[in-house]
Scaffold this motif. Structure first.
Motif: not given
Length: 100
Positions: A60-66, A69-74
């Motif tokens: 299943p898709i975990p709730a953390s999927f939504w 993203l961390p700002q450094d990754l963005v």
């Protein structure tokens, strides 16, 4: 089935498109020889498709999927330069080629 010549199709295109949308087939002719077929395309599904494929497809898709993203990754994905305060990566060690 309609079999109009190109000249007639040019003058009455909307009518032939409506006929195709109703499910009729229109053969477009050049000098009374068929050269193209005008048919309706399949309608897209009206309900949104579920995320993740088939219901029994696996994890299943975990709730953390939504979560955002961390700002450094963005920043990295958008092409921004990294902050000066961020730790720098060490350069890769140079490897020597073996002598022949």
């Amino acid at each position: 089935m309609h079999q109009p010549n190109i000249h007639e199709v040019r003058e009455n295109l909307a009518e032939y498109l409506d006929a195709a949308a109703r499910g009729e087939e229109v053969l477009i002719c050049r000098r009374n020889q068929p050269v193209a077929r005008l048919v309706a395309i399949a309608r897209p599904p009206r309900e949104p498709r579920p995320i993740g494929g088939a219901p029994d497809a696996g994890a299943p898709i975990p709730a953390s999927f939504w979560d955002p993203l961390p700002q450094d990754l963005v920043d990295a994905l958008s092409g921004k330069e990294p902050d000066a305060a961020a730790p720098k990566q060490r350069p890769k060690a140079k490897t020597r080629r073996p002598a022949r």
